[in-house]
Write a protein that holds these residues in place. Structure first.
Motif, PDB file in Angstrom:
ATOM      1  N   LEU A  87     -10.118  -1.363   4.672  1.00  0.00           N
ATOM      2  CA  LEU A  87      -9.994  -0.820   3.319  1.00  0.00           C
ATOM      3  C   LEU A  87     -11.216   0.014   2.928  1.00  0.00           C
ATOM      4  O   LEU A  87     -11.088   1.017   2.215  1.00  0.00           O
ATOM      5  CB  LEU A  87      -9.782  -1.952   2.312  1.00  0.00           C
ATOM      6  CG  LEU A  87      -8.410  -2.632   2.373  1.00  0.00           C
ATOM      7  CD1 LEU A  87      -8.323  -3.751   1.340  1.00  0.00           C
ATOM      8  CD2 LEU A  87      -7.289  -1.628   2.150  1.00  0.00           C
ATOM      9  N   TRP A 116      -2.593  -2.005  -2.176  1.00  0.00           N
ATOM     10  CA  TRP A 116      -2.279  -3.128  -1.287  1.00  0.00           C
ATOM     11  C   TRP A 116      -2.058  -4.430  -2.046  1.00  0.00           C
ATOM     12  O   TRP A 116      -1.535  -5.401  -1.470  1.00  0.00           O
ATOM     13  CB  TRP A 116      -3.411  -3.320  -0.279  1.00  0.00           C
ATOM     14  CG  TRP A 116      -3.600  -2.156   0.636  1.00  0.00           C
ATOM     15  CD1 TRP A 116      -4.294  -1.002   0.368  1.00  0.00           C
ATOM     16  CD2 TRP A 116      -3.072  -2.002   1.955  1.00  0.00           C
ATOM     17  NE1 TRP A 116      -4.229  -0.144   1.445  1.00  0.00           N
ATOM     18  CE2 TRP A 116      -3.497  -0.728   2.429  1.00  0.00           C
ATOM     19  CE3 TRP A 116      -2.302  -2.819   2.783  1.00  0.00           C
ATOM     20  CZ2 TRP A 116      -3.162  -0.266   3.696  1.00  0.00           C
ATOM     21  CZ3 TRP A 116      -1.976  -2.358   4.052  1.00  0.00           C
ATOM     22  CH2 TRP A 116      -2.393  -1.099   4.495  1.00  0.00           C
ATOM     23  N   ASN A 122       3.380  -2.995  -2.790  1.00  0.00           N
ATOM     24  CA  ASN A 122       2.574  -2.852  -1.579  1.00  0.00           C
ATOM     25  C   ASN A 122       3.426  -2.656  -0.322  1.00  0.00           C
ATOM     26  O   ASN A 122       2.892  -2.483   0.769  1.00  0.00           O
ATOM     27  CB  ASN A 122       1.637  -4.049  -1.398  1.00  0.00           C
ATOM     28  CG  ASN A 122       2.378  -5.378  -1.421  1.00  0.00           C
ATOM     29  OD1 ASN A 122       3.596  -5.431  -1.296  1.00  0.00           O
ATOM     30  ND2 ASN A 122       1.636  -6.450  -1.601  1.00  0.00           N
ATOM     31  N   PRO A 126       0.814   1.776  -0.291  1.00  0.00           N
ATOM     32  CA  PRO A 126      -0.268   2.104   0.658  1.00  0.00           C
ATOM     33  C   PRO A 126       0.122   3.213   1.630  1.00  0.00           C
ATOM     34  O   PRO A 126      -0.717   4.049   1.997  1.00  0.00           O
ATOM     35  CB  PRO A 126      -0.515   0.776   1.385  1.00  0.00           C
ATOM     36  CG  PRO A 126      -0.067  -0.265   0.412  1.00  0.00           C
ATOM     37  CD  PRO A 126       1.126   0.336  -0.264  1.00  0.00           C
TER      38      PRO A 126
END
Length: 235
Positions: A87, A116, A122, A126
């Motif tokens: 990330l 996320w 999610n 993403p």
């Protein structure tokens, strides 16, 4: 008139990309260990089944089950560390992509991490963020424009990641609620399949990280970039 972005606004991503790749590789290795431990448990259970009854030496089973649970804990720890580094890398490439082409993005930079953690969202958000980064980072001379840059690798990674996560939750729940030896064997089979899918997803993730890192490194070497920030599209 657009103002050229300063080159120091684009930060290097090679180091973070390498760290993310190493950790993704480590996660794949841990998955292999988990599969090995699971196969051992399955063999013990399968050999101990007799007309639906389970007869496994308690001490042998306790050792095997402890190894399997330890592998699961190691999986969780490895995934956590890998996710953090991944990330951080994704946030960095998203900020760089803003300098490359601010018009390519439909979501603000903070969504590189926040997407996320959105329940249900999610499953898609993403990928949307990463796809925009892919567009902004693609070579300027891409046939058909940067938005037409091939995304087969990106799509394959995301589909496999989502599929493995959904199946993994189901398999873990099935195994945890198993009442009979036969159900435990089937649960272990499902978990092993999910671990195998996660290994492939990790390999594809490594390829995605390497590809995006290479694309951004090449874009950064071309000189200046537009920095105008148009209004974000509604979503």
């Amino acid at each position: 008139m657009r103002t050229p972005a300063r080159l120091d606004a684009v930060r290097p991503v090679v180091g973070l990309g390498r760290a993310a790749c190493v950790l993704l590789g480590a996660a794949a290795v841990v998955d292999v260990l988990a599969i090995t431990a699971g196969v051992r448990n399955r063999m013990l259970l399968a050999e101990g089944l007799d007309d639906g009854f389970l007869a496994v030496d308690a001490e042998t089973w306790d050792r095997a089950d402890m190894l399997y649970r330890s592998a699961g804990m190691l999986q969780g720890l490895t995934i956590l560390v890998t996710a953090v580094v991944f990330l951080v890398w994704l946030r960095r490439v998203r900020l760089n992509a803003e300098a490359f082409d601010p018009r390519a993005h439909s979501m603000r930079p903070g969504w590189a991490i926040g997407a996320w953690f959105v329940p249900f969202g999610n499953v898609w958000l993403p990928y949307r963020v990463t796809s925009d980064i892919w567009t902004a980072s693609a070579p300027a001379d891409t046939p058909g424009g940067r938005s037409a840059a091939p995304r087969g690798l990106l799509k394959a990674w995301w589909a496999l990641l989502v599929g493995a996560e959904i199946l993994s939750r189901y398999a873990a729940g099935f195994y945890g609620k198993a009442k009979t030896g036969g159900d435990m064997v089937r649960g272990l089979d499902m978990v092993a399949v999910c671990d195998g899918l996660e290994i492939v997803a990790a390999v594809l993730a490594i390829l995605v990280v390497r590809r995006l890192t290479e694309m951004q490194t090449r874009r950064a070497a071309t000189g200046t970039f537009p920095v105008e920030r148009p209004p974000l599209r509604a979503h």
